[in-house]
Design a protein around this motif. Structure first.
Motif, PDB file in Angstrom:
ATOM      1  N   LEU A 107      35.000  31.103  21.483  1.00 35.65           N
ATOM      2  CA  LEU A 107      35.452  30.034  22.358  1.00 35.65           C
ATOM      3  C   LEU A 107      36.496  30.550  23.342  1.00 35.65           C
ATOM      4  O   LEU A 107      36.488  30.189  24.523  1.00 35.65           O
ATOM      5  N   ASN A 108      37.391  31.413  22.869  1.00 35.44           N
ATOM      6  CA  ASN A 108      38.422  31.979  23.744  1.00 35.44           C
ATOM      7  C   ASN A 108      37.806  32.699  24.940  1.00 35.44           C
ATOM      8  O   ASN A 108      38.283  32.587  26.073  1.00 35.44           O
ATOM      9  N   LYS A 109      36.737  33.450  24.683  1.00 34.89           N
ATOM     10  CA  LYS A 109      36.083  34.199  25.761  1.00 34.89           C
ATOM     11  C   LYS A 109      35.538  33.263  26.836  1.00 34.89           C
ATOM     12  O   LYS A 109      35.677  33.512  28.038  1.00 34.89           O
ATOM     13  N   VAL A 110      34.927  32.177  26.391  1.00 35.25           N
ATOM     14  CA  VAL A 110      34.360  31.214  27.338  1.00 35.25           C
ATOM     15  C   VAL A 110      35.461  30.504  28.105  1.00 35.25           C
ATOM     16  O   VAL A 110      35.385  30.341  29.329  1.00 35.25           O
ATOM     17  N   ASN A 116      39.515  31.896  34.632  1.00 39.49           N
ATOM     18  CA  ASN A 116      39.426  32.881  35.704  1.00 39.49           C
ATOM     19  C   ASN A 116      38.653  32.335  36.897  1.00 39.49           C
ATOM     20  O   ASN A 116      39.002  32.588  38.052  1.00 39.49           O
ATOM     21  N   LYS A 117      37.609  31.575  36.610  1.00 40.08           N
ATOM     22  CA  LYS A 117      36.805  30.977  37.675  1.00 40.08           C
ATOM     23  C   LYS A 117      37.638  29.987  38.481  1.00 40.08           C
ATOM     24  O   LYS A 117      37.613  29.989  39.713  1.00 40.08           O
ATOM     25  N   LEU A 118      38.391  29.150  37.787  1.00 39.59           N
ATOM     26  CA  LEU A 118      39.230  28.162  38.462  1.00 39.59           C
ATOM     27  C   LEU A 118      40.328  28.834  39.270  1.00 39.59           C
ATOM     28  O   LEU A 118      40.646  28.410  40.373  1.00 39.59           O
ATOM     29  N   SER A 119      40.912  29.894  38.715  1.00 37.95           N
ATOM     30  CA  SER A 119      41.980  30.609  39.422  1.00 37.95           C
ATOM     31  C   SER A 119      41.466  31.224  40.702  1.00 37.95           C
ATOM     32  O   SER A 119      42.118  31.196  41.742  1.00 37.95           O
ATOM     33  N   THR A 120      40.253  31.781  40.646  1.00 41.24           N
ATOM     34  CA  THR A 120      39.652  32.393  41.822  1.00 41.24           C
ATOM     35  C   THR A 120      39.416  31.353  42.903  1.00 41.24           C
ATOM     36  O   THR A 120      39.687  31.572  44.086  1.00 41.24           O
ATOM     37  N   CYS A 121      38.927  30.170  42.486  1.00 44.35           N
ATOM     38  CA  CYS A 121      38.671  29.096  43.448  1.00 44.35           C
ATOM     39  C   CYS A 121      39.952  28.655  44.123  1.00 44.35           C
ATOM     40  O   CYS A 121      39.969  28.334  45.305  1.00 44.35           O
ATOM     41  N   ASN A 122      41.048  28.624  43.372  1.00 45.03           N
ATOM     42  CA  ASN A 122      42.298  28.103  43.908  1.00 45.03           C
ATOM     43  C   ASN A 122      42.896  28.987  44.993  1.00 45.03           C
ATOM     44  O   ASN A 122      43.696  28.524  45.795  1.00 45.03           O
ATOM     45  N   VAL A 123      42.550  30.267  45.003  1.00 42.40           N
ATOM     46  CA  VAL A 123      43.145  31.160  45.984  1.00 42.40           C
ATOM     47  C   VAL A 123      42.163  31.507  47.099  1.00 42.40           C
ATOM     48  O   VAL A 123      42.441  32.347  47.924  1.00 42.40           O
ATOM     49  N   ASN A 124      41.006  30.851  47.143  1.00 37.54           N
ATOM     50  CA  ASN A 124      40.050  31.112  48.204  1.00 37.54           C
ATOM     51  C   ASN A 124      40.631  30.725  49.547  1.00 37.54           C
ATOM     52  O   ASN A 124      41.325  29.711  49.676  1.00 37.54           O
ATOM     53  N   GLY A 125      40.339  31.529  50.544  1.00 35.93           N
ATOM     54  CA  GLY A 125      40.844  31.246  51.875  1.00 35.93           C
ATOM     55  C   GLY A 125      40.194  32.163  52.886  1.00 35.93           C
ATOM     56  O   GLY A 125      39.251  32.895  52.571  1.00 35.93           O
TER      57      GLY A 125
END
Length: 234
Positions: A107-110, A116-125
């Motif tokens: 579960l931790n891996k998922v 990580n996916k959410l963090s990447t989206c938040n810094v998109n620009g």
């Protein structure tokens, strides 16, 4: 983060519910897939669905297909005792699957992948170059973009405007890769987060700005409704 679990075995839902509590998550739990499906139809803003694959009446794969057909775009994670369904999970755009019984490490891996996916989206620009300055503009700060006399203007959240010499086509290839943007006209790209209403052939932003909708872009209203149903608007 809104999370739903559906597994016909109560001991399995109890186990996953307990593990998710370590993340501060209190999931919505169902042991009947039909009831869970109906609930999600009414609450499309559910962020993550943990679905058991093998269930009576409506299995997890069919449940996921029904959700995608209704426009659900949240993350689907399958719970399964076998990897035999990996191929089918591809066609419903499953985010991942976890072998049962669920253990903490798996579960931790998922959850790390989701984080990580959410963090990447938040810094998109987008990085833009003016005559003397190079600027990074986070996507969330862009209300809309328009082209006037061969210049592209970025209208930003802080009322600032940045203009560059470029074609809208060049900018569109970067912005439209992010689902919060739609193109509604050959001269305009709009951030869905800042749309107040759509009336006829016009988009009205929260600041009162009216942006035209061209006949070449007939699905604007559908895209806006889909976005609002997902609970994405600020």
């Amino acid at each position: 983060m809104k999370v739903l679990i559906c597994d016909d075995l109560k001991e399995e839902t109890d186990l996953l519910q307990d593990l998710l509590s370590n993340y501060g998550i209190t999931p919505i739990v169902f042991n009947d897939s039909s009831n869970a499906l109906e609930y999600i139809y009414q609450n499309m803003q559910i962020d993550i669905c943990f679905l058991d694959i093998i269930m009576p009446n409506l299995n997890g794969i069919d449940m996921a297909k029904a959700l995608r057909e209704k426009g659900y775009e949240g993350k689907i994670i399958f719970l399964t005792s076998t990897t035999d369904f990996a191929y089918q999970s591809y066609f419903v755009e499953a985010f991942d699957y976890i072998l049962k019984p669920v253990v903490k490490n798996n579960l931790n891996k998922v959850m790390d992948k989701i984080s990580n996916k959410l963090s990447t989206c938040n810094v998109n620009g987008i990085t833009v170059h003016t005559k003397n300055i190079t600027s990074f503009i986070p996507f969330n700060n862009i209300k809309y973009v328009e082209v006037i006399n061969h210049k592209v203007y970025f209208h930003l959240l802080n009322q600032e405007n940045i203009s560059i010499s470029a074609s809208l086509k060049t900018i569109a290839s970067q912005l439209l890769h992010d689902e919060q943007f739609i193109q509604c006209h050959v001269s305009f790209i709009v951030n869905l987060n800042y749309i107040s209403t759509i009336e006829g052939k016009s988009i009205i932003l929260y600041n009162g700005k009216i942006i035209p909708i061209s006949r070449s872009f007939p699905d604007i209203k559908k895209s806006f409704i889909k976005w609002t149903l997902r609970g994405n608007l600020k």
